[in-house]
Design a protein around this motif. Structure first.
Motif, mmCIF file in Angstrom:
data_model
loop_
_atom_site.group_PDB
_atom_site.id
_atom_site.type_symbol
_atom_site.label_atom_id
_atom_site.label_comp_id
_atom_site.label_asym_id
_atom_site.label_seq_id
_atom_site.Cartn_x
_atom_site.Cartn_y
_atom_site.Cartn_z
ATOM 1 N N THR A 130 -5.005 3.511 2.420
ATOM 2 C CA THR A 130 -3.955 4.755 2.296
ATOM 3 C C THR A 130 -3.245 4.560 1.063
ATOM 4 O O THR A 130 -2.721 3.557 0.825
ATOM 5 C CB THR A 130 -3.110 4.686 3.639
ATOM 6 O OG1 THR A 130 -2.294 3.640 3.706
ATOM 7 C CG2 THR A 130 -3.867 4.809 4.742
ATOM 8 N N MET B 289 -6.974 6.571 5.823
ATOM 9 C CA MET B 289 -7.652 5.818 4.693
ATOM 10 C C MET B 289 -8.639 6.561 3.680
ATOM 11 O O MET B 289 -9.168 7.678 3.968
ATOM 12 C CB MET B 289 -8.744 4.833 5.241
ATOM 13 C CG MET B 289 -7.859 3.662 6.298
ATOM 14 S SD MET B 289 -7.470 2.464 5.046
ATOM 15 C CE MET B 289 -6.517 1.741 6.470
ATOM 16 N N ASP C 45 -0.494 5.155 0.371
ATOM 17 C CA ASP C 45 1.035 4.687 0.490
ATOM 18 C C ASP C 45 0.923 3.399 0.703
ATOM 19 O O ASP C 45 2.343 2.806 0.984
ATOM 20 C CB ASP C 45 1.885 5.612 1.646
ATOM 21 C CG ASP C 45 1.252 5.028 3.022
ATOM 22 O OD1 ASP C 45 0.248 4.416 3.122
ATOM 23 O OD2 ASP C 45 2.106 5.285 4.174
ATOM 24 N N PRO D 118 1.641 -0.286 -0.416
ATOM 25 C CA PRO D 118 2.245 -0.780 -1.690
ATOM 26 C C PRO D 118 0.956 -1.691 -2.472
ATOM 27 O O PRO D 118 0.092 -2.441 -1.882
ATOM 28 C CB PRO D 118 3.114 -2.062 -1.006
ATOM 29 C CG PRO D 118 3.385 -1.270 0.321
ATOM 30 C CD PRO D 118 2.262 -0.652 0.871
ATOM 31 N N TYR E 70 -0.134 -5.389 -1.755
ATOM 32 C CA TYR E 70 -1.344 -5.932 -0.415
ATOM 33 C C TYR E 70 -2.759 -5.430 -0.780
ATOM 34 O O TYR E 70 -3.572 -6.119 -0.437
ATOM 35 C CB TYR E 70 -0.913 -4.999 0.641
ATOM 36 C CG TYR E 70 0.613 -5.232 1.315
ATOM 37 C CD1 TYR E 70 0.685 -6.630 1.708
ATOM 38 C CD2 TYR E 70 1.486 -4.053 1.381
ATOM 39 C CE1 TYR E 70 2.182 -7.002 2.223
ATOM 40 C CE2 TYR E 70 2.772 -4.553 1.820
ATOM 41 C CZ TYR E 70 3.206 -5.897 2.130
ATOM 42 O OH TYR E 70 4.299 -6.257 2.629
#
Ligand code: FES
Ligand code: FES
Lengths: 168, 285
Positions: free
Chosen positions: A18, A1, A20, A22, A25
């Motif tokens: 994080t 995070m 990565d 998407p 979200y």
């Protein structure tokens, strides 16, 4: 995070995620936005579309860490984006495409309309009077399970007729 | 987590159960509101859900001369919520700006079975029509006393009741019953308006669900957020189909999610899922 900053609808947001994750979200869960929504998660349907620097982008496959300083616009910020683009002194309640969708009573469940409206707004920002063929090819990657395509086309044509008026 | 939680307070909930009226005030904070706000005040509760034989289950008349109609069918984009309101407005002699529907909730919506098979209008329409006609009859009975004129000398326009040969004598529905329950049974015996007198049904009315859907205000189920809610994903062992049919689960390697300290494995016999406060954690786990 990690702590990240992103610009969404002309506002800076600090979020913990994080890189990565998407973008979709982050928009729905961290920012509470309800325009972009999960359809396929595979860049196939367009219901998650947003504008990134004015370009229609699938937020389900766009990593939040890749956004950097780029400006993201969602359905919620579309009319302000339009007003800035056209140099309008007042932000209209709705983007002409949104108004045209109402006028044509185009949608059924409306789930896909986030993407339809975002994509149509992108198209009209580049081509203010598109032909039907141009509309069809631009909208090609957006799926409507309710099958409302004919009214979507009509609504985009209607919106395109509204464009010059707002320029005045 | 920013969320689509809103609170709404109900001024009063009126139970008709067990004869005496028991007035209970409560608020439903933290409930999730998707469609229109709910500001009705009275409805009839049966033993465990609204009693279909009470008129208050079907509609409420407000002091501002509007009505809330309780629909038992879900709006899925088929437009039935607008059409059913047209039917109600027609029988009540209200205009479309004077009627709205309450968001569906098993606590207060009349249970009319599944929304399927084109039944919302076919099955729901006649019930709404009969209920609205019965409400109009009850309101005219009240108006008759108030205006001191027989019911057959009364006319209604946009919820204003007037005496036919003396149009200065008027009373609004809202003034007759505003925000109070009817407390009458729904018998289905009130006379219906003849189709030849229709003003609202059969005209084109814009669908009331569309504006919120194009502006991103409509809450689809994917955006429902409850306080303390976890996100989850189903894990299907190879060969398993829906409802855990097919492959059976032999064992679950709990250590496979250890990289996600907040994620937990949920197992009910052969059904396995992962939950976590963060949606992306649940997906990755
Ligand atoms: S959810 Fe992103 S394209 Fe379908
Ligand atoms: S309106 Fe339902 S999917 Fe397009």
């Amino acid at each position: 995070m990690a702590q990240l900053s992103i610009r969404v609808n002309e506002r800076m947001w600090k979020i913990i995620a994080t890189p990565d994750t998407p973008l979709l979200y982050v928009l729905s869960n961290e920012l509470g936005l309800q325009g972009p929504r999960f359809g396929c998660g595979l860049a196939q349907c367009g219901s998650c579309s947003v504008l990134v620097e004015g370009i229609e982008t699938r937020s389900c496959v766009t990593l939040v860490g890749s956004i950097g300083s780029k400006s993201v616009t969602t359905l919620e910020g579309l009319s302000s984006w339009f007003a800035r683009q056209k140099g309008l002194s007042k932000v209209p309640a709705l983007h002409p495409v949104q108004q045209a969708m109402i006028d044509e009573q185009a949608l059924q469940c409306g789930y896909c309309y986030n993407g339809m409206i975002i994509k149509a707004a992108e198209l009209l920002s580049k081509v203010s009077q598109p032909s039907e063929a141009q509309i069809r090819s631009a909208m090609n990657g957006h799926l409507c399970r309710c099958g409302t395509y004919p009214r979507i086309t009509k609504a985009i044509q209607r919106a395109s007729r509204m464009m010059p008026e707002v320029n005045k | 987590m920013t969320s689509s939680l809103t609170g709404a307070a109900f001024a009063r909930r009126d139970f008709l159960k067990g004869g005496g009226a028991l007035i209970i005030g409560f608020s439903l904070c933290g409930a999730v509101f998707g469609q229109e706000g709910v500001d009705f005040v009275a409805f009839a509760a049966g033993p465990d859900q609204p009693d279909l034989k009470q008129l208050d289950t079907w509609l409420a008349i407000h002091a501002n001369n509007t009505a809330t109609i309780f629909l038992g069918y879900v709006e899925l984009g088929q437009g039935s919520s607008t059409a059913l309101l047209q039917i109600a407005a027609e029988e009540l002699d209200l205009n479309m700006n004077q009627v709205k529907s309450a968001r569906l909730d098993t606590n207060w919506s009349p249970n009319q079975g599944a929304t399927a098979a084109s039944a919302a209008i076919a099955r729901g329409g006649p019930r709404i029509r009969a209920a609205a006609a019965e409400a109009r009859r009850a309101l005219l009975t009240l108006a008759s006393k108030r205006l001191n004129a027989p019911v057959d000398r009364l006319a209604v326009f946009n919820g204003m009741v007037s005496v036919v040969d003396n149009p200065t004598r008027t009373v609004a529905y809202g003034a007759l019953l505003g925000d109070k329950p009817f407390h009458v049974p729904f018998t289905g015996t009130a006379p219906l308006k003849p189709v030849s007198a229709y003003k609202v049904v059969g005209t084109r009315v814009p669908r009331n669900d569309i504006p919120d859907k194009v502006s991103g205000k409509h809450v689809y189920i994917q955006h429902v957020r409850m306080a303390g809610m976890l996100h989850g994903r189903v894990v299907r062992p190879r060969g398993q189909s829906a409802y855990a049919a097919g492959a059976k689960v032999l064992n679950v390697d709990e250590s496979s999610v250890r990289n996600f300290p907040n994620a937990r494995i949920v197992r009910r016999r052969d059904f396995i899922g992962v939950v976590a406060p963060n949606e992306w954690d649940a997906i990755r786990a």
